[in-house]
Structure formats: C-alpha cells, structure tokens
Motif scaffolding. Sequence first.
Motif, PDB file in Angstrom:
ATOM      1  N   ASN A  30       0.826  -1.211   0.000  1.00 56.75           N
ATOM      2  CA  ASN A  30       0.000   0.000   0.000  1.00 56.75           C
ATOM      3  C   ASN A  30       0.857   1.257   0.000  1.00 56.75           C
ATOM      4  OD1 ASN A  30      -2.328  -1.508  -0.028  1.00 56.75           O
ATOM      5  ND2 ASN A  30      -2.712  -1.329   2.159  1.00 56.75           N
ATOM      6  N   GLU A  74       0.874   3.953  -3.146  1.00 55.23           N
ATOM      7  CA  GLU A  74       0.568   5.374  -2.981  1.00 55.23           C
ATOM      8  C   GLU A  74       1.736   6.250  -3.408  1.00 55.23           C
ATOM      9  OE1 GLU A  74      -1.265   8.635   0.100  1.00 55.23           O
ATOM     10  OE2 GLU A  74      -1.309   6.518   0.637  1.00 55.23           O
ATOM     11  N   TYR A 123       1.996   6.221  -7.237  1.00 53.65           N
ATOM     12  CA  TYR A 123       0.911   7.041  -7.796  1.00 53.65           C
ATOM     13  C   TYR A 123       1.259   8.528  -7.689  1.00 53.65           C
ATOM     14  CZ  TYR A 123      -3.407   9.729  -7.842  1.00 53.65           C
ATOM     15  OH  TYR A 123      -4.359  10.695  -8.083  1.00 53.65           O
ATOM     16  N   ARG A 124       1.655   8.964  -6.511  1.00 61.04           N
ATOM     17  CA  ARG A 124       1.959  10.392  -6.303  1.00 61.04           C
ATOM     18  C   ARG A 124       3.153  10.840  -7.148  1.00 61.04           C
ATOM     19  NH1 ARG A 124      -2.010  12.443  -3.408  1.00 61.04           N
ATOM     20  NH2 ARG A 124      -2.801  11.217  -1.689  1.00 61.04           N
ATOM     21  N   GLN A 147      -7.213   3.681  -1.700  1.00 61.83           N
ATOM     22  CA  GLN A 147      -6.350   2.590  -2.144  1.00 61.83           C
ATOM     23  C   GLN A 147      -6.949   1.898  -3.357  1.00 61.83           C
ATOM     24  OE1 GLN A 147      -3.326   1.030  -1.603  1.00 61.83           O
ATOM     25  NE2 GLN A 147      -2.856   2.942  -0.567  1.00 61.83           N
ATOM     26  N   ILE A 180      -6.628   4.184  -6.468  1.00 59.32           N
ATOM     27  CA  ILE A 180      -5.217   4.290  -6.868  1.00 59.32           C
ATOM     28  C   ILE A 180      -4.774   2.994  -7.543  1.00 59.32           C
ATOM     29  CG2 ILE A 180      -2.842   4.436  -6.025  1.00 59.32           C
ATOM     30  CD1 ILE A 180      -3.842   6.419  -3.916  1.00 59.32           C
TER      31      ILE A 180
END
Length: 79
Positions: free
Chosen positions: A37, A41, A44-45, A63, A66
């Motif tokens: 997780n 994240e 993704y960012r 979650q 994403i």
Amino acid sequence: MKKLKNEKELIKKAIALGMIYGEKRGAVQFEKTDSANEKIEYIYRLLVHDKLMQPLPEEQVSQQSIRHKLAIWASKQKT
C-alpha cells in the motif's frame, strides 16, 4: 469504476515498473519492509507529480481507486 480483467497482475506489474522508475529517477529507495500500500501510494503520487498520469480528484483518492489507476497505467506500458 469497472474492474479490469487481470487487475491483480497489472498491479504487480505497476509496482515493479514504478519501483524501477522511482529508483532510476533518484526520487526514492524502496525497502523490503515497505508495504504494498505504501509503494502503491508513493508510485501514484510520483507519477502524478511527473505528469505521467492524470490525478484523481482529492476526494476520490483511496487505495482501491489508486490501484485501479495504476493498473490502467501498467496496461499501457511496454515491457
């Protein structure tokens, strides 16, 4: 949001490609103790920051959303 046919495999591919991208870019050094997780994240960012992916509206970031977005991204990557 419609689930992709092979979304689990695409998530694994997205994590692998995202980790390679982030480390080559020098933006991150992933540890073995990082959870999936956390990796998802961060990847993704990073992709949103580098404008390689359209961001989700902040109220829709979760979650699940994403993971779906990264699966779509991974499906478009050449390996």
